[in-house]
Design a protein around this motif. Structure first.
Motif, PDB file in Angstrom:
ATOM      1  N   PHE A 195       0.625  -1.124   0.002  1.00 24.81           N
ATOM      2  CA  PHE A 195      -0.058  -0.112  -0.116  1.00 24.81           C
ATOM      3  C   PHE A 195       0.971   1.068   0.085  1.00 24.81           C
ATOM      4  N   PHE A 247       2.250  -2.521 -12.766  1.00 26.73           N
ATOM      5  CA  PHE A 247       1.226  -3.598 -12.465  1.00 26.73           C
ATOM      6  C   PHE A 247       2.042  -4.920 -12.063  1.00 26.73           C
ATOM      7  N   ARG A 255       2.748  -4.929  -8.232  1.00 27.63           N
ATOM      8  CA  ARG A 255       1.667  -5.452  -7.571  1.00 27.63           C
ATOM      9  C   ARG A 255       1.581  -6.902  -7.534  1.00 27.63           C
ATOM     10  N   LEU A 274       1.614  -9.455  -4.408  1.00 26.23           N
ATOM     11  CA  LEU A 274       0.372 -10.357  -4.328  1.00 26.23           C
ATOM     12  C   LEU A 274       0.919 -11.899  -4.422  1.00 26.23           C
ATOM     13  N   SER A 294       4.240   7.040 -14.958  1.00 30.23           N
ATOM     14  CA  SER A 294       3.813   5.931 -15.732  1.00 30.23           C
ATOM     15  C   SER A 294       4.915   5.453 -16.462  1.00 30.23           C
ATOM     16  N   LYS A 343      -7.297   7.268  -5.187  1.00 27.15           N
ATOM     17  CA  LYS A 343      -6.239   6.310  -4.439  1.00 27.15           C
ATOM     18  C   LYS A 343      -5.772   6.579  -3.115  1.00 27.15           C
ATOM     19  N   TRP A 345      -5.889  -8.270  -3.104  1.00 28.74           N
ATOM     20  CA  TRP A 345      -6.544  -8.329  -4.058  1.00 28.74           C
ATOM     21  C   TRP A 345      -7.453  -7.042  -4.508  1.00 28.74           C
ATOM     22  N   TYR A 368      -7.073  -4.124  -3.791  1.00 29.16           N
ATOM     23  CA  TYR A 368      -6.059  -3.114  -4.085  1.00 29.16           C
ATOM     24  C   TYR A 368      -5.555  -3.215  -5.219  1.00 29.16           C
ATOM     25  N   HIS A 369      -5.172  -4.361  -5.786  1.00 28.37           N
ATOM     26  CA  HIS A 369      -4.797  -4.853  -7.255  1.00 28.37           C
ATOM     27  C   HIS A 369      -5.979  -4.595  -8.139  1.00 28.37           C
ATOM     28  N   ALA A 428      -6.347  -0.202  -8.169  1.00 27.75           N
ATOM     29  CA  ALA A 428      -4.718   0.395  -8.774  1.00 27.75           C
ATOM     30  C   ALA A 428      -4.894  -0.001 -10.118  1.00 27.75           C
ATOM     31  N   LYS A 429      -5.459  -1.122 -10.581  1.00 27.43           N
ATOM     32  CA  LYS A 429      -5.277  -1.337 -12.206  1.00 27.43           C
ATOM     33  C   LYS A 429      -6.398  -0.617 -12.851  1.00 27.43           C
ATOM     34  N   ASP A 443      -4.617   3.111 -12.694  1.00 25.22           N
ATOM     35  CA  ASP A 443      -3.469   3.245 -13.778  1.00 25.22           C
ATOM     36  C   ASP A 443      -4.066   3.615 -15.165  1.00 25.22           C
ATOM     37  N   THR A 478      -5.112   6.792 -15.581  1.00 28.97           N
ATOM     38  CA  THR A 478      -3.841   7.922 -15.648  1.00 28.97           C
ATOM     39  C   THR A 478      -3.092   7.501 -17.045  1.00 28.97           C
ATOM     40  N   GLU A 479      -3.156   6.582 -17.491  1.00 34.97           N
ATOM     41  CA  GLU A 479      -2.578   6.170 -18.976  1.00 34.97           C
ATOM     42  C   GLU A 479      -3.463   6.977 -19.932  1.00 34.97           C
TER      43      GLU A 479
END
Lengths: 514, 89
Positions: A89, A262, A265, A269, A507, B12, B69, B71-72, B75-76, B79, B82-83
């Motif tokens: 986090f 990506f 993370r 995980l 990014s 976020k 999971w 958070y994953h 965040a995806k 992201d 943002t892209e």
């Protein structure tokens, strides 16, 4: 050492050396040497993180602790696991985005300059070495117990292997040795767990009732409080465990080996899934040991409980399985120490030699040359130290590392990334307060000061085995007061904003950046 | 552009603050309840033969996997936003 042991042992040495040879041919640039050029996938890196993290102390120590102390042993492993949430986090993505090879890069992306880099490199180097030497010493004892070879020979073999992996193969060899270790360790513990369960016809209540019968704790085996009877020790340990991982340089530099956030993370995980599953299996092994062997047989062979897993393997699968589990323990040790060598090497050769001494102007070839020689020097020196420390019990330093990391590197990283008014004075104050406080508390504590067998034969001044509850707040307070009292940097808000934006959403992937 | 960026960052931050606070409280409540309510924690839970202390300990592992999971996923999504924002720029 009989032939089965020898064959397993040789097999592992040969496999890892083949990996190193393959990696050495590829390690032709500094980017590849230090970070495998960000070429690992998230899952591969997750396996490597697990391989870097699960030390022999975790594997053998926790099985033994569960066998002896029941619930409290399991409590230990949960702390290790939850710490990954803090990394995920708060720390992982910013570290990946801001740094190139080392934690020094991360700090310098906000506070450029040699002194900042030197302090971070010093912290990372100290923690890696503090962790490596006791691991080497412990591995010497362990191999002596398992394979019946001399302490010095064990330390020399492990010391040379870790040096060869890093010196020739850099991060690629280290990563793949760690991945192989994770595969071997997970399959070994899985196999052993299955054998234990099948021996009881998959009847878990039968194992539990056998455990209660054969442990001197009886009914109370499954109750907490057999290892940590003092509330303050318990909370203090849990605090150090949950914050420690986020300050361990050898884990954090692994975040540079994947190409984007990506994958960062996904690495973490995967690591939590692997480590979590592993700890669940150690629970089965711990209970299995007591159910099968009983307390007396275990305590008679080794009072620390470290031999619980190997003895269980022997009891359920004979000499062959024992040889296999010993080989697993051996792989576990070399993978962890190799990770520590590369972490210390990066801190020295990239931060101190290249960036500070040569002012960032040495060529690729010179940098690689320096990195390889640094790895050799670190490997040699640590091995020599470990050989000299045979008579001293330094294994407690392993658990101390979490306290040192949580009270020095973690607060500095956290404030650098998230606190607008944090400044250079804060970095210096935080790092030194944390390092000095944790080491001082160690010296004044019962590990060193003990009337019976301590280095200093008198009563401990601070009677805490786990001084994290004092050291960690001192580290944070040092960083905070250092920045606060020296006036902060409110006027540079714009530059902080740009930095924060880069840390949170930068990014560009590593392959673009390099 | 700056607004979208602010929005992503806020979202976020909110997620991380809630998640980490929850994780810390959930984690430290285990040792605290072992210290404060040892009798309750040693009582058999809804699973026969398993005490509350063990149930809570296993829940910690599930909590870690679940939060990681979540958070994953979050965040995806961020992201991707943002892209997209950078490409529009």
């Amino acid at each position: 050492m009989n032939l089965t042991y020898f064959l397993f042992f040789i097999c592992i040495v040969v496999c890892t050396l083949i990996i190193t040879y393959w990696a050495a041919k590829r390690s032709v640039t500094t980017n590849i040497f230090y970070t495998a050029a960000g070429s690992l996938t998230g899952f591969q890196n997750g396996m490597a993180i697990a391989g870097d993290f699960i030390s022999a102390a975790s594997f053998l120590g926790i099985v033994g602790t569960i066998a002896f102390s029941g619930y409290d042993g399991f409590l230990y492993s949960i702390g290790f696991l939850v710490s990954y949430l803090v990394v995920l986090f708060l720390i992982a993505e910013p570290v990946h985005r801001l740094g190139k090879y080392s934690l020094g890069d991360v700090i310098c992306s906000r506070f450029p300059g040699s002194s900042m880099r030197l302090i971070m490199a010093f912290g990372a180097f100290t923690i890696s070495i503090l962790y490596m030497i006791p691991q080497l010493v412990a591995s010497g004892f362990l191999l002596r117990l398992l394979l019946d070879i001399d302490y010095s020979v064990s330390v020399l073999v492990i010391g040379s292997l870790m040096t060869i992996y890093v010196m020739f193969g850099g991060m690629i060899a280290t990563s793949w040795v760690q991945i192989v270790k994770t595969i071997v360790l997970m399959s070994g513990t899985f196999l052993l767990s299955l054998i234990v369960l099948s021996n009881y016809n998959w009847n878990v209540p039968a194992i539990i009732s056998d455990v209660k019968e054969r442990s001197p704790l009886g009914e109370y085996f499954f109750h907490p409080g057999h290892l940590f009877d003092s509330p303050i020790e318990l909370i203090s340990l849990q605090l150090a465990l949950i914050l420690g991982t986020a300050g361990l340089p050898h884990i954090l530099i692994r975040l540079f080996t994947v190409k984007n956030t990506f994958e960062v993370r996904r690495s973490l995980l995967s690591a939590t899934w692997i480590i979590g599953t592993f700890y669940l299996m150690t629970l089965i092994l711990g209970l299995g040991t007591i159910a099968f062997l009983g307390y007396e047989a275990l305590a008679a062979t080794d009072s620390t409980g470290n031999l619980a897993a190997p003895l269980l393997a022997q009891a359920v699968g004979g000499d062959f399985l024992l040889a296999f589990i010993s080989a697993v323990a051996f792989t576990t040790i070399v993978a962890v120490v190799a990770g520590l060598v590369i972490s210390a090497t990066t801190a020295f050769s990239h931060d101190i030699y290249h960036m500070i001494w040569k002012k960032g102007k040495s060529t690729e070839k010179e940098q690689l040359y320096a990195a390889r020689w640094t790895a050799l020097a670190i490997g040699l020196l640590s091995t020599v130290f470990a050989l000299r420390l045979e008579t001293m019990n330094v294994t407690f330093l392993v658990s101390m590392t979490f306290i040192v990391a949580a009270s020095s590197i973690f607060p500095v990283l956290l404030f650098t990334i998230y606190w607008k008014r944090f400044n250079r004075t804060g970095v210096v104050a935080g790092m030194f307060c944390g390092l000095i406080a944790s080491l001082l508390l160690l010296v004044l504590g019962p590990h060193i000061m003990d009337t019976e067998n301590g280095l200093i034969a008198r009563d401990a001044i601070i009677p805490l085995y786990n001084p994290g509850i004092i050291a960690i707040p001192i580290g944070f307070l040092g960083a905070f007061l250092g920045a606060f009292l020296s006036g902060g940097q409110a006027k540079k808000e714009a530059s902080y904003y740009a930095f924060f934006k880069k840390a949170q959403t930068g990014s560009r992937s590593r392959s673009d950046a390099s | 552009m700056e607004e979208t960026y602010e929005k992503i960052l806020r979202e976020k931050r909110r997620f991380v603050i809630i998640a980490i606070t929850f994780a810390f409280i959930f984690y430290f409540l285990l040792p605290v309840s072992l210290i404060l309510f040892p009798d309750t924690m040693n009582r058999t839970s809804f699973i026969p033969g398993v005490t509350w202390a063990w149930v809570y300990a296993f829940l910690q592992i599930i909590m870690i996997w679940l939060l990681g999971w979540l958070y994953h996923l979050k965040a995806k999504k961020l992201d991707e936003q943002t892209e997209q924002m950078i490409q529009e720029e």
